[in-house]
Design a protein around this motif. Structure first.
Motif, PDB file in Angstrom:
ATOM      1  N   ILE A  53       0.842  -1.199   0.000  1.00 17.72           N
ATOM      2  CA  ILE A  53       0.000   0.000   0.000  1.00 17.72           C
ATOM      3  C   ILE A  53       0.875   1.247   0.000  1.00 17.72           C
ATOM      4  O   ILE A  53       0.609   2.210  -0.722  1.00 17.72           O
ATOM      5  CB  ILE A  53      -0.962  -0.019   1.204  1.00 17.72           C
ATOM      6  N   LYS A  78      -7.519   1.686   1.781  1.00 18.72           N
ATOM      7  CA  LYS A  78      -6.786   0.420   1.646  1.00 18.72           C
ATOM      8  C   LYS A  78      -6.259  -0.070   2.990  1.00 18.72           C
ATOM      9  O   LYS A  78      -6.306  -1.265   3.274  1.00 18.72           O
ATOM     10  CB  LYS A  78      -5.643   0.579   0.650  1.00 18.72           C
ATOM     11  N   SER A  81      -9.058  -1.574   4.956  1.00 17.31           N
ATOM     12  CA  SER A  81      -9.502  -2.885   4.485  1.00 17.31           C
ATOM     13  C   SER A  81      -8.644  -4.035   5.029  1.00 17.31           C
ATOM     14  O   SER A  81      -9.099  -5.177   5.045  1.00 17.31           O
ATOM     15  CB  SER A  81      -9.509  -2.927   2.956  1.00 17.31           C
TER      16      SER A  81
END
Length: 155
Positions: A53, A78, A81
């Motif tokens: 990421i 992100k 998640s």
């Protein structure tokens, strides 16, 4: 009578008792090792995902020439998640991007370096250790990810 003989037979067999005791000692150790390996693997994979990421975010920063709100929102989404949701600690919203390049840097500037800094509170190990009777008032610290790159923005 037949059931009683079936029960007495293994108890009279010394080797059967030894095997049973061995099984009862080895099985919990095997299960503990298996849980440890799975936990460690999950931790390593999660850290690799965080690094991916960060790498993707630094690529977007290089393309845009600075860290904009779209990149911040995408990175927060992100991270959320994979288990790092946005949190507020001491009035600061984490993940924090303080220290990142927030103003436009062009490719042909004197110093075309762009920087991305992601800071997130570390998990509080004290909660786990309190189960074992330990207590701590210390701050658990922060994850601190940073990356640099060359701006690819022309104008």
């Amino acid at each position: 009578m037949k059931i009683l003989n079936t029960i007495k037979k293994p108890l009279g067999n010394q080797k059967g008792i030894t095997n049973l005791i061995t099984l009862l000692l080895i099985l919990p150790a095997f299960l503990a090792i298996t849980v440890f390996v799975l936990s460690f693997f999950t931790f390593i994979m999660r850290q690799a995902k965080v690094d991916d990421i960060k790498d993707r975010a630094i690529q977007m920063v290089q393309t845009e020439g600075y860290l904009n709100q779209e990149i911040i929102n995408d990175t927060r989404e992100k991270l959320s998640s994979i288990g790092f949701p946005s949190v507020v600690k001491n009035g600061i919203t984490y993940p924090s991007f303080t220290g990142s390049t927030m103003t436009m840097v062009l490719r042909d500037d004197l110093d075309p370096t762009v920087r991305l800094v992601i800071k997130y509170p570390a998990s509080d190990l004290a909660r786990v250790l309190s189960f074992f009777g330990a207590s701590s008032d210390e701050d658990p610290g922060y994850f601190y990810l940073e990356g640099e790159g060359r701006s690819e923005k022309f104008d």
